[in-house]
Design a protein around this motif. Sequence first.
Motif, PDB file in Angstrom:
ATOM      1  N   VAL A 299       0.845  -1.189   0.000  1.00  0.00           N
ATOM      2  CA  VAL A 299       0.000   0.000   0.000  1.00  0.00           C
ATOM      3  C   VAL A 299       0.884   1.243   0.000  1.00  0.00           C
ATOM      4  O   VAL A 299       1.892   1.282   0.710  1.00  0.00           O
ATOM      5  N   ARG A 306      -4.368   6.920  -1.924  1.00  0.00           N
ATOM      6  CA  ARG A 306      -3.841   5.674  -1.381  1.00  0.00           C
ATOM      7  C   ARG A 306      -4.050   4.595  -2.434  1.00  0.00           C
ATOM      8  O   ARG A 306      -5.132   4.424  -2.954  1.00  0.00           O
ATOM      9  N   MET A 347      -6.325   9.043  14.561  1.00  0.00           N
ATOM     10  CA  MET A 347      -6.251   7.624  14.875  1.00  0.00           C
ATOM     11  C   MET A 347      -4.810   7.148  15.008  1.00  0.00           C
ATOM     12  O   MET A 347      -4.482   6.389  15.917  1.00  0.00           O
TER      13      MET A 347
ATOM     14  N   GLY B 560      -0.134  -0.514   5.578  1.00  0.00           N
ATOM     15  CA  GLY B 560      -1.129  -1.274   4.834  1.00  0.00           C
ATOM     16  C   GLY B 560      -2.409  -1.503   5.615  1.00  0.00           C
ATOM     17  O   GLY B 560      -3.372  -2.053   5.090  1.00  0.00           O
ATOM     18  N   ILE B 562      -4.026   0.965   7.510  1.00  0.00           N
ATOM     19  CA  ILE B 562      -4.687   2.201   7.945  1.00  0.00           C
ATOM     20  C   ILE B 562      -6.144   2.286   7.480  1.00  0.00           C
ATOM     21  O   ILE B 562      -7.048   2.533   8.275  1.00  0.00           O
ATOM     22  N   THR B 563      -6.382   2.012   6.188  1.00  0.00           N
ATOM     23  CA  THR B 563      -7.743   2.126   5.674  1.00  0.00           C
ATOM     24  C   THR B 563      -8.681   1.156   6.379  1.00  0.00           C
ATOM     25  O   THR B 563      -9.766   1.524   6.833  1.00  0.00           O
ATOM     26  N   ARG B 564      -8.220  -0.082   6.498  1.00  0.00           N
ATOM     27  CA  ARG B 564      -9.060  -1.108   7.098  1.00  0.00           C
ATOM     28  C   ARG B 564      -9.406  -0.738   8.543  1.00  0.00           C
ATOM     29  O   ARG B 564     -10.552  -0.838   8.969  1.00  0.00           O
ATOM     30  N   LYS B 565      -8.394  -0.291   9.232  1.00  0.00           N
ATOM     31  CA  LYS B 565      -8.583   0.054  10.644  1.00  0.00           C
ATOM     32  C   LYS B 565      -9.529   1.258  10.791  1.00  0.00           C
ATOM     33  O   LYS B 565     -10.403   1.280  11.660  1.00  0.00           O
ATOM     34  N   ARG B 566      -9.368   2.243   9.893  1.00  0.00           N
ATOM     35  CA  ARG B 566     -10.226   3.417   9.961  1.00  0.00           C
ATOM     36  C   ARG B 566     -11.682   3.021   9.705  1.00  0.00           C
ATOM     37  O   ARG B 566     -12.590   3.439  10.406  1.00  0.00           O
ATOM     38  N   LYS B 567     -11.843   2.168   8.690  1.00  0.00           N
ATOM     39  CA  LYS B 567     -13.213   1.748   8.360  1.00  0.00           C
ATOM     40  C   LYS B 567     -13.841   0.944   9.491  1.00  0.00           C
ATOM     41  O   LYS B 567     -15.035   1.049   9.749  1.00  0.00           O
TER      42      LYS B 567
END
Lengths: 419, 601
Positions: A299, A306, A347, B560, B562-567
């Motif tokens: 990623v 992203r 976060m 890798g 970040i998106t999953r965790k944010r969602k």
Amino acid sequence: MLVYIHIPYCRGKCRYCAFSSQPLGRQGAANPHGPLAAYTSTLVAEIALWRQALGPVPVSSIFFGGGTPSLLAPQQVGSILEALHAAFRVASGAEISIEANPESALQPGWLAGVAAAGVNRLSFGVQSFHAEELRLLGRIHTAQQAIQAVEAAQRLPFNSISLDLMWGLPCAEEACPPVAASAGSPSATRAATALVRQAVSRWQTTLATAIALGPQHLSCYGLMLEEGTPLARQAEGNTLALPPDRTLTAQYLHTVHALRRAGFAQYEIANFAKPGHQCQHNLGYWHGEEYMGLGPAAVATVGSVRRTNPADVAAWHKAVVQCSPGKLPQGEEEHLTPATLEQELLMLALRTTQGLPLGPWAQRTGRAFTRQFSTLVDSLQRSGLATRTATHFALTPRGLLLSNAIIEQFFAALPAHSG
Amino acid sequence: MPRQEHIRNFSIIAHIDHGKSTLADRILECTKLVNERDKRAQYLDRMDIERERGITIKAQTVRIPYTADNGKEYVLNLIDTPGHVDFNYEVSRSLAACEGALLVVDASQGVEAQTLANVYLALDHNHEIIPILNKVDLASADVEKVKTEIEECIGLDCTDALPISAKTGLGVPAVLEAIVARLPAPEGDPEAPLKALIFDSWYDSYQGVMVLFRIMDGTIKKGDKIRLFSTGVEHDVLRLGVFSPDALDIDQLSAGEVGFFCGNIKSLGDARVGDTITHAARPASSAVDGFKDVQAMVFCGLYPTDSSDYEGLKAALEKLQLNDAAFSYEPETSQALGFGFRCGFLGLLHMEIIQERLEREFQMELIATAPSVIYRVVTTDGKTHHVANPAKLPDPGRITEFYEPYVRMEVHVPNEYVGNVMRLCDEKRGSQKDIRYLTATRVILTYELPFAEIVYDFFDRLKSSTKGYASMDYEFIDYQPANLVKLDMLINSDPVDALAVIVHRDKAYSLGRSIALKLKRTIPRQLFEVIIQAAIGNKVIARERNAPLGKNVTAKCYGGDITRKRKLLEKQKEGKKRMKRMGNVELPQEAFLAALTVGDD
């Protein structure tokens, strides 16, 4: 710019790992025309694409992660690093890390080879020093191999050596027989307390063994059961005694205290370092820096975009070779709105012990953090879950243990947006 | 008085599931009014909720042309009535529009309390009643036993009761013949001044209020100027027609007939059920008897889960009220829940239906407080207050008299459960007035008890203590003095207004303890400690504590992840949208109903 390189191969699959990696036999690894060689040349091609798209940007850290990066031969690591040096302005003294599994790191010449290629930080996947726990996790190395690998690395000029360890491990059945007494009875309560003590003491041994080896850095992760993994299936089938919350809390708080006594400062939920040995690459993520992601499933986040490479090795290869000059390999793209970036900043920063820098937050959002979230900030401080200095708002170790619940409350208090 | 020999106006009386709607469907098919193509189950129940719950909420009519075996042509008007205690007034108005009724009793179940109540209503209107035994094709049917039951408890001769199966259509032609032969034709003078009874009305967004009526005397024509008796307001008859089964325009209707009209009436309040329609130019001297104002009996607070939906909720309530004059609402503010409405309903079913329609038809996400009855309170200054919201109870020191509404209730129950029902009624502060054997094995218990006790968990408790065999009906009798107190619930020392309840003093302690325990179980563990207390005045009578969460952390979060965790965190947040935040504490929707559900675990 941080550079992350993903190695999608493993010798065998660990039982807790949900990542799609490809098993690789011994011959496969050694074969000069095998998958690793092909992988390396595709990766070098991908580096060229990024160079074309971004130009010779400055690079502050490089991280080989996986999968099992120690399956790469030192020469392969060397050619990837050479390509990076040629393409970008890699800072002198940049942190260059590689994750290594003890058994592959012990292959003759490997450690010295990667050191010579320019790697200056090693992160060993050790997880546990208990044979039955290693078996349960499906690790293919022994505790002895882990110790040997760390000792061997210490004789070489690496700046930092880190160990990955896991707490919150379930009990293999033979180690903790089911409690016969009915739940809630005094004898059941005693038995449960004894189990908590046993689990905490097993973790204490692992941690003490690690400290005794003298690494500069430790990452201690609580086990997460990922859906679809053999371990998760075993837990669903009730043949696995998952530790209760009180065990997890005790293990985590013990980690924080024991490591502090041993001279390691906690700088993130799961990361502890001797002074000057924090992982710069990972700190970069939590500070919201831009990063390149090379290799399958890697990623990247540059600007507000992203992108995620195809996870399948063949699909990734195709995306790289078919990519037109000036473009980046086709993968999944996510456009991050300012509101999303704000959420992520919050976060990620709240994962670190330094916390959220208040000045930049105000600059970015136009709002004073402690005023914006005054009720929540006050309650967190009063309950000892957070602290606040003139420049930062940070969670305490107890707060970090609850960080999901806390961040979620911040999310709920953020202005509504369509994310 | 002339009779309209070719007309029969009738209703069908039945308990839920005894086959009223199915029989209506068969009658429509048998008379070829509905053809194969348009056929659907429960033809007359228009709302989804009506079909799903198997109940009728709104009255319907259908005009059925029928050629009898004697060769003569008749017009049968079926007036389908609601069948629930909450809608007794509407039922009585629909019955007033008929001369006869079909009493449908499930031959495998027997007479139920609700049936009996409606039969009595019909008998009050001097209706001719044809007993019909449905489901005779079932193996469990016992026609003779049920006939005896009807004869003994209603005093209705069952010699000519008709055995049918509404499901298969067996016996339905005989029902049609019986309607013609045994039910009286309406009487009324078509030349007399117009006198028509409104027995239902609803709002249509294109035509305004549609009014269903039965003409007692006189004739109504399209274009007439009519006047409503209770308000004196006049309207032009813009559209006149009948449902057969779809709306069919007609130029005139006369005494004995049933139909609808539209007159550009904007509000249901201007064409209320029970009111009388007459001509502006030549008004009738008196109205049809029985008109009254319906009063809401049960109240609850309705709040939008997301406070920004307040205007949306207000608009939805306005729309619903267009179609339901019996339902009332007024703005209310709660410290805990923010801005919302105190809503009044005819009864519990009515309340559930309105809540369900708000959620379904208007996609409102609601938090509802526990329902309350209206208490009557006299204060030291001699004023009488009607309190529909426990949080608004005057200070106890100022209260000199405290009254609560009582109902008289009839429970029909197989004799093996009599003990259970009596225990339940005693617990609910009931006093027994009568106990009768309907048959050797079925008993009618009559109790007087506070309505508030029914509003709490009475129905569910009755069902579970009789395995679902009991049926019940009630009517309001009066207000009686009672030793009542307000029970406050405190979360982290703050009283939560929306959780306050009014209870009998003798029960306050045990109820306080159970509600506190229920709240402890309902409120999920969270970041901070939650202390739950029950108090009467300043005296704390129960205390529970929820320890803060132990651990909720994601171990790894790198580039890798970040998106999953944010969602994931976003999703968790969404999942808690139905929670109301009170300071530090998040209260789930169920917490506000804790007082209702204390008996559940």
